[in-house]
Design an enzyme around this catalytic site. Structure first.
Site, PDB file in Angstrom:
ATOM      1  N   LYS A 105      -0.642  -0.905  -4.663  1.00  0.00           N
ATOM      2  CA  LYS A 105      -2.237  -0.256  -4.131  1.00  0.00           C
ATOM      3  C   LYS A 105      -1.587   1.304  -3.975  1.00  0.00           C
ATOM      4  O   LYS A 105      -0.860   1.555  -3.100  1.00  0.00           O
ATOM      5  CB  LYS A 105      -2.465  -0.827  -2.924  1.00  0.00           C
ATOM      6  CG  LYS A 105      -3.839   0.020  -2.076  1.00  0.00           C
ATOM      7  CD  LYS A 105      -4.204  -0.907  -1.213  1.00  0.00           C
ATOM      8  CE  LYS A 105      -4.710  -0.219   0.000  1.00  0.00           C
ATOM      9  NZ  LYS A 105      -5.375  -1.037   0.869  1.00  0.00           N
TER      10      LYS A 105
ATOM     11  N   SER B 117       0.805  -1.208  -0.143  1.00  0.00           N
ATOM     12  CA  SER B 117       0.032   0.002  -0.062  1.00  0.00           C
ATOM     13  C   SER B 117       1.019   1.282  -0.026  1.00  0.00           C
ATOM     14  O   SER B 117       1.819   1.271   0.967  1.00  0.00           O
ATOM     15  CB  SER B 117      -0.877   0.058   1.279  1.00  0.00           C
ATOM     16  OG  SER B 117      -1.636   1.266   1.102  1.00  0.00           O
TER      17      SER B 117
ATOM     18  N   LYS C 290      -2.977   5.065  -2.620  1.00  0.00           N
ATOM     19  CA  LYS C 290      -3.825   5.804  -2.003  1.00  0.00           C
ATOM     20  C   LYS C 290      -4.367   6.751  -2.739  1.00  0.00           C
ATOM     21  O   LYS C 290      -3.710   7.401  -3.172  1.00  0.00           O
ATOM     22  CB  LYS C 290      -3.455   6.081  -0.478  1.00  0.00           C
ATOM     23  CG  LYS C 290      -3.396   5.060   0.622  1.00  0.00           C
ATOM     24  CD  LYS C 290      -4.611   4.515   1.069  1.00  0.00           C
ATOM     25  CE  LYS C 290      -4.304   3.339   2.049  1.00  0.00           C
ATOM     26  NZ  LYS C 290      -5.195   2.742   2.692  1.00  0.00           N
TER      27      LYS C 290
ATOM     28  N   GLY D 286      -4.371  -4.808   5.346  1.00  0.00           N
ATOM     29  CA  GLY D 286      -3.096  -4.448   6.318  1.00  0.00           C
ATOM     30  C   GLY D 286      -3.814  -3.214   7.209  1.00  0.00           C
ATOM     31  O   GLY D 286      -4.313  -2.482   7.021  1.00  0.00           O
TER      32      GLY D 286
ATOM     33  N   ASP E  66     -13.838  -2.352   2.180  1.00  0.00           N
ATOM     34  CA  ASP E  66     -13.017  -2.976   3.215  1.00  0.00           C
ATOM     35  C   ASP E  66     -13.728  -2.357   4.392  1.00  0.00           C
ATOM     36  O   ASP E  66     -14.414  -3.212   5.127  1.00  0.00           O
ATOM     37  CB  ASP E  66     -11.725  -1.708   2.896  1.00  0.00           C
ATOM     38  CG  ASP E  66     -10.804  -1.696   4.137  1.00  0.00           C
ATOM     39  OD1 ASP E  66      -9.662  -1.361   4.002  1.00  0.00           O
ATOM     40  OD2 ASP E  66     -11.108  -2.240   5.394  1.00  0.00           O
TER      41      ASP E  66
ATOM     42  N   GLU F   1     -10.958   0.408  -4.133  1.00  0.00           N
ATOM     43  CA  GLU F   1     -11.344   0.167  -2.555  1.00  0.00           C
ATOM     44  C   GLU F   1     -11.930   0.920  -1.832  1.00  0.00           C
ATOM     45  O   GLU F   1     -11.373   2.279  -2.071  1.00  0.00           O
ATOM     46  CB  GLU F   1      -9.870  -0.494  -2.134  1.00  0.00           C
ATOM     47  CG  GLU F   1     -10.133  -0.914  -0.773  1.00  0.00           C
ATOM     48  CD  GLU F   1      -8.842  -1.317  -0.195  1.00  0.00           C
ATOM     49  OE1 GLU F   1      -7.933  -1.372  -0.778  1.00  0.00           O
ATOM     50  OE2 GLU F   1      -8.752  -1.587   1.149  1.00  0.00           O
TER      51      GLU F   1
ATOM     52  N   ASN G 117     -10.379   4.877   0.825  1.00  0.00           N
ATOM     53  CA  ASN G 117     -10.856   5.016   2.115  1.00  0.00           C
ATOM     54  C   ASN G 117     -12.167   6.052   2.362  1.00  0.00           C
ATOM     55  O   ASN G 117     -11.857   6.786   3.334  1.00  0.00           O
ATOM     56  CB  ASN G 117      -9.659   5.678   3.102  1.00  0.00           C
ATOM     57  CG  ASN G 117      -8.576   4.510   3.279  1.00  0.00           C
ATOM     58  OD1 ASN G 117      -7.339   4.652   2.855  1.00  0.00           O
ATOM     59  ND2 ASN G 117      -8.911   3.347   4.102  1.00  0.00           N
TER      60      ASN G 117
ATOM     61  N   ASP H 272      -7.277   2.706  -3.253  1.00  0.00           N
ATOM     62  CA  ASP H 272      -7.886   2.603  -2.147  1.00  0.00           C
ATOM     63  C   ASP H 272      -8.211   4.138  -1.918  1.00  0.00           C
ATOM     64  O   ASP H 272      -7.237   5.015  -1.483  1.00  0.00           O
ATOM     65  CB  ASP H 272      -7.258   2.010  -0.967  1.00  0.00           C
ATOM     66  CG  ASP H 272      -7.970   1.912   0.303  1.00  0.00           C
ATOM     67  OD1 ASP H 272      -7.392   1.244   1.305  1.00  0.00           O
ATOM     68  OD2 ASP H 272      -9.131   2.445   0.354  1.00  0.00           O
TER      69      ASP H 272
ATOM     70  N   LYS I 276      -9.932  -8.002   6.924  1.00  0.00           N
ATOM     71  CA  LYS I 276      -9.344  -7.687   7.892  1.00  0.00           C
ATOM     72  C   LYS I 276      -9.687  -8.305   9.215  1.00  0.00           C
ATOM     73  O   LYS I 276     -10.572  -7.701   9.634  1.00  0.00           O
ATOM     74  CB  LYS I 276      -9.346  -6.110   7.964  1.00  0.00           C
ATOM     75  CG  LYS I 276      -8.439  -5.358   6.721  1.00  0.00           C
ATOM     76  CD  LYS I 276      -8.551  -3.659   7.092  1.00  0.00           C
ATOM     77  CE  LYS I 276      -7.941  -3.147   5.991  1.00  0.00           C
ATOM     78  NZ  LYS I 276      -8.036  -1.886   6.219  1.00  0.00           N
TER      79      LYS I 276
HETATM   80  C1  LIG Z   1      -2.258  -0.543   4.581  1.00  0.00           C
HETATM   81  C2  LIG Z   1      -3.518  -0.002   4.299  1.00  0.00           C
HETATM   82  O1  LIG Z   1      -3.654   0.865   3.604  1.00  0.00           O
HETATM   83  N1  LIG Z   1      -4.317  -0.051   5.403  1.00  0.00           N
HETATM   84  C3  LIG Z   1      -5.580   0.500   5.629  1.00  0.00           C
HETATM   85  C4  LIG Z   1      -5.672   2.180   5.788  1.00  0.00           C
HETATM   86  C5  LIG Z   1      -4.757   2.593   6.955  1.00  0.00           C
HETATM   87  C6  LIG Z   1      -3.788   3.494   6.909  1.00  0.00           C
HETATM   88  C7  LIG Z   1      -2.985   3.806   7.932  1.00  0.00           C
HETATM   89  C8  LIG Z   1      -3.158   3.329   8.975  1.00  0.00           C
HETATM   90  C9  LIG Z   1      -2.399   3.888  10.342  1.00  0.00           C
HETATM   91  C10 LIG Z   1      -2.383   3.144  11.419  1.00  0.00           C
HETATM   92  C11 LIG Z   1      -3.431   2.087  11.802  1.00  0.00           C
HETATM   93  C12 LIG Z   1      -4.179   1.685  10.607  1.00  0.00           C
HETATM   94  C13 LIG Z   1      -3.893   2.293   9.257  1.00  0.00           C
HETATM   95  C14 LIG Z   1      -4.842   1.633   8.311  1.00  0.00           C
HETATM   96  C15 LIG Z   1      -6.652   0.432   4.548  1.00  0.00           C
HETATM   97  O2  LIG Z   1      -6.446  -0.890   3.794  1.00  0.00           O
HETATM   98  O3  LIG Z   1      -7.703   0.981   4.298  1.00  0.00           O
HETATM   99 MG   LIG Z   2      -8.545   0.080   2.714  1.00  0.00          MG
END
Ligand SMILES: CC(=O)N[C@@H](Cc1ccc2ccccc2c1)C(=O)O
Ligand SMILES: [Mg+2]
Length: 368
Positions: free
Chosen positions: A161, A135, A163, A291, A239, A214, A191, A189, A263
């Site tokens: 991936k 990511s 963001k 993750g 997600d 995503e 979010n 992604d 997750k």
């Molecule tokens: C690897 C990835 O993109 N993870 C999350 C977003 C994310 C990003 C930053 C974070 C910081 C601290 C704890 C959790 C976190 C989760 C996701 O898939 O949406």
């Molecule tokens: Mg995500």
């Protein structure tokens, strides 16, 4: 096992580089580690909640509070506690899935260690290594992004991936696709950074042959994702919206997604994660392991989960050094784009005491 108590440890790990998403910019990871102590076994769990409620409504201090006041006390009195009994015992308390997941994980690790059984075996893994993606955060410029992607590809990652957020989407995706070619496995992604009014804008990602987009919309906007999925070609992956096997079944049946990011922390634990895997497999929906910047404890468990047959897309199960210079366990090291599935009993890993001490902020003993 009969639970004697749970040690709740707050740790703070500096990140090797700032990690920016549509909802936050992180330079360190605060997390809670749980050590479940029983009469004849002990096990480790990791709570993936952030320090503040920006990914979901949970946050570390609230997880510690709900564990202390409600969740750990709910497990007392069980003479022969096993992992299967944890979720039913915690069900009277609504939500708090990340806190519940961490507690179940610690009991599961203890149970499996006492049975000399690897987590991968318990979950039904069919592979002994898993393909890994990475990511990549929102960066200050496209050249900086291209350098970061180039370094990750040199490290061997099999999928990129990116963001995205409004103002950082079409151009970075176009630049990565043009620089690294059409064969690169590439996904994005958001979010939950967009709204249904952005549908036409998001359709401009269609020419780039992305694996998926995503969580484009708000986690509660299932019908918005149904509409969006009809107006863009890129497959929609959810997600934040997928909080349980029931939520997965509903989202799939309504046509809100055609791929699911699983997750364990988000859905209440590894046993629910397996149920979601099974529901998706029954619907022919591919899944991959997301993750949450886990330490080697959560990473070990995620890699075991990602070895189940329905995990047909590379996950965000990146190597330890993607996030941390020093992990609290022996580091997970990428080899030919894969991570090995731990073969030892339980999680197959445990914290390295010196590393654990270095990053510990506080510890609290919660008697059962
Ligand atoms: C690897 C990835 O993109 N993870 C999350 C977003 C994310 C990003 C930053 C974070 C910081 C601290 C704890 C959790 C976190 C989760 C996701 O898939 O949406
Ligand atoms: Mg995500």
């Amino acid at each position: 096992m009969k639970l004697t108590g749970v040690e709740v440890r707050e740790i703070r790990l500096p990140l090797v580089a700032p990690f920016r998403t549509s909802f936050s910019a992180q330079t360190a990871r605060t997390a809670l580690l749980l050590r479940a102590v029983g009469t004849d076994a002990e096990g480790w769990g990791e709570c993936v909640a952030m320090a503040d409620p920006r990914y979901s409504s949970e946050y570390a201090a609230a997880c510690a509070d709900v564990l202390r006041r409600f969740l750990v006390p709910a497990l007392t009195g069980h003479e022969h506690l096993d992992a299967a009994a944890v979720a039913p015992a915690l069900a009277p308390f609504r939500g708090h899935r990340m806190a519940k997941a961490a507690l179940e994980m610690a009991v599961l690790d203890a149970e499996l260690r006492s049975r000399d059984l690897p987590l991968a075996r318990e979950l039904g893994a069919v592979h002994d290594r898993v393909p890994c993606g990475v990511s990549v955060g929102i960066m200050g410029s496209v050249p900086e992004l291209l350098d970061a992607v180039s370094d990750y590809l040199d490290a061997g990652y099999l999928r990129i991936k990116l963001k995205i957020e409004p103002g950082w989407d079409i151009e970075p995706v176009r630049a990565v696709r043009e620089r690294f070619g059409d064969s690169l496995l590439l996904q994005v992604d958001a979010n939950a950074a967009y709204t249904p009014a952005d549908a036409r804008h998001l359709a401009r990602l269609d020419p780039f042959g992305l694996l998926l987009i995503e969580q484009p919309l708000d986690e509660e906007d299932i019908l918005g994702h149904v509409q969006l999925a009809k107006s863009v070609e890129t497959p929609v992956c959810l997600d934040e919206s997928i909080t349980s096997a029931r939520a997965a079944a509903a989202a799939i049946t309504l046509g809100a997604c055609s791929i699911v990011n699983i997750k364990p922390g988000r859905v209440g634990g590894y046993l629910e994660a397996r149920r979601i895997h099974d529901v998706c497999a029954a619907h022919g929906i591919p899944v991959w392991c997301g993750g949450m910047l886990e330490t080697g404890l959560g990473r070990a468990a995620n890699v075991a989960l990602a070895a189940l047959p329905g995990f047909t897309l590379p996950g965000d199960t990146s190597a330890s050094d993607r996030y941390y210079r020093t992990d609290i366990t022996e580091p997970f090291v990428l080899l030919d784009g894969h991570l090995p599935v731990p073969a030892g009993p339980g999680l197959g890993v445990a914290p390295v005491p010196a590393a654990l001490e270095e990053f510990t902020v506080s510890t609290e003993w919660i008697p059962a």
